[in-house]
Design a protein around this motif. Structure first.
Motif, PDB file in Angstrom:
ATOM      1  N   ILE A   1      42.835  64.053 -31.403  1.00 27.23           N
ATOM      2  CA  ILE A   1      41.636  64.891 -31.429  1.00 27.23           C
ATOM      3  C   ILE A   1      41.860  65.965 -30.374  1.00 27.23           C
ATOM      4  O   ILE A   1      41.829  65.683 -29.173  1.00 27.23           O
ATOM      5  CB  ILE A   1      40.354  64.096 -31.132  1.00 27.23           C
ATOM      6  N   ARG A  23      42.547  66.003 -35.806  1.00 30.27           N
ATOM      7  CA  ARG A  23      41.278  66.720 -35.836  1.00 30.27           C
ATOM      8  C   ARG A  23      41.266  67.759 -34.706  1.00 30.27           C
ATOM      9  O   ARG A  23      41.905  67.581 -33.674  1.00 30.27           O
ATOM     10  CB  ARG A  23      40.093  65.766 -35.646  1.00 30.27           C
ATOM     11  N   TYR A  43      34.691  62.772 -34.664  1.00 37.18           N
ATOM     12  CA  TYR A  43      36.003  62.662 -35.307  1.00 37.18           C
ATOM     13  C   TYR A  43      36.578  61.254 -35.263  1.00 37.18           C
ATOM     14  O   TYR A  43      37.378  60.879 -36.129  1.00 37.18           O
ATOM     15  CB  TYR A  43      36.963  63.682 -34.692  1.00 37.18           C
TER      16      TYR A  43
END
Length: 336
Positions: free
Chosen positions: A181, A217, A229
């Motif tokens: 992420i 993400r 996410y």
């Protein structure tokens, strides 16, 4: 100075040489002690303005930043710079502009009017910055960012090696489905986002693991994106067994999402962060394993470059991020 000389029973020249610690001058410890004692008794203070007129430069280094002085974790940059300046007998004058360009302009004019020995131009996070051209009048180092024009020397974290080390740490723990992420999109050009992603990819490919776009993400480096996410990633047909959160605030959101999903850190999902934000990372349960940004070392190095009289050639010096091990990563079980 005449008064100090009279009190100490020495010449004015001796007082000047002792107080300025002039190399090559030899005085006994007793003479030095008499001078310093006279200074203390009389409350003598060097006339800084006269010294500037004589030497052309003040015993000060300017430090100007957007929000560095008020950031709870980037303030270490100032500590490092201040300690290094003090070791060389210089005072660090720090100004936080809050991103106000008019305040920045006025602050720079004031610093330059004081004939500072140099200026550290700092940013709260690693980005490309437009450095005011007026700073070409004085030795300047760009800190925790990079000069967009490529004129001034810059010091910044090594984002690629940091992303590589974070991902490799998870790989060494046996994980192969490793999510990421990030703190921004790659299109943003933000060095932290681009570099940490490159390190992630390099580590996976070096271990013979293909990058799965379904496990990547791009958020904005805050807790809500970590939460959102992680929920998405855990709904994948083959969810990750470990997640590299590209900053600690994202990791905080990841912890909350996993708790709500009934998952445990690290027994079910391992998490690694980036920043080592002291107000956050050690206080998560379990403590967050993360990469530490080298703020203090970067601050010291910036002052070093000014003291060394480095020439403005646009060079960028990258400093390694240290791994801080806590308890958020677990070796994967064979069944996984």
């Amino acid at each position: 100075m005449h008064d100090v000389a009279r009190e100490a029973g020495v010449s004015q020249a001796t007082v000047s040489l002792v107080l300025n610690d002039v190399s090559g001058s030899r005085f006994s410890d007793a003479t030095k002690d008499r001078v310093h004692k006279a200074v203390e008794i009389l409350g003598y203070r060097t006339n800084a303005h006269a010294k500037v007129l004589r030497e052309g430069v003040a015993g000060m280094i300017g430090f100007i930043g957007d929000s560095v002085a008020t950031s709870p974790f980037a303030g270490k940059i100032i500590e490092g710079a201040q300690e290094r300046a003090w070791e060389s007998g210089l005072l660090l004058i720090a100004v936080s502009t809050g991103g106000d360009k008019e305040l920045e302009r006025a602050s720079l004019e004031t610093l330059l009017s004081y004939k500072v020995a140099g200026v550290v131009y700092a940013s709260m996070y690693h980005q490309m910055v437009d450095v005011p051209k007026v700073l070409r009048e004085v030795p300047t180092v760009v800190l925790n960012s990079e000069d967009q024009a490529g004129y001034f020397p810059s010091i910044a974290p090594d984002e690629v090696s940091g992303g590589f080390e974070a991902t490799q740490y998870l790989l060494k723990a046996g994980h192969r489905r490793i999510g990421l992420i990030n703190i921004e999109s790659l299109e943003s050009g933000l060095p932290g986002a681009v570099g940490r992603y490159k390190g992630y990819v390099r580590a996976l490919e070096g271990a013979g693991v293909s990058v799965d776009p379904a496990l990547v993400r791009f958020g904005q480096g805050s807790e809500p994106y970590g939460f959102k996410y992680v929920v998405e990633l855990m709904q994948e047909p083959e969810p990750p067994t470990a997640i590299f959160c590209a900053n600690d605030r994202t990791a905080w959101g990841a912890y909350q999402a996993l708790l709500e999903l009934g998952k445990r850190v690290p027994e079910d999902v391992s998490i690694i962060g980036f920043d080592n934000q002291e107000t956050l990372a050690p206080h998560l349960r379990p403590g967050l394993t993360t990469l530490e940004l080298p703020f203090e070392q970067m601050g010291r190095r910036a002052v070093d470059l000014i003291l060394e009289g480095i020439k403005p050639q646009g060079q960028v010096e990258l400093m390694a991020c240290s791994l801080i091990e806590r308890n958020s990563v677990e070796k994967i079980k064979e069944s996984q």
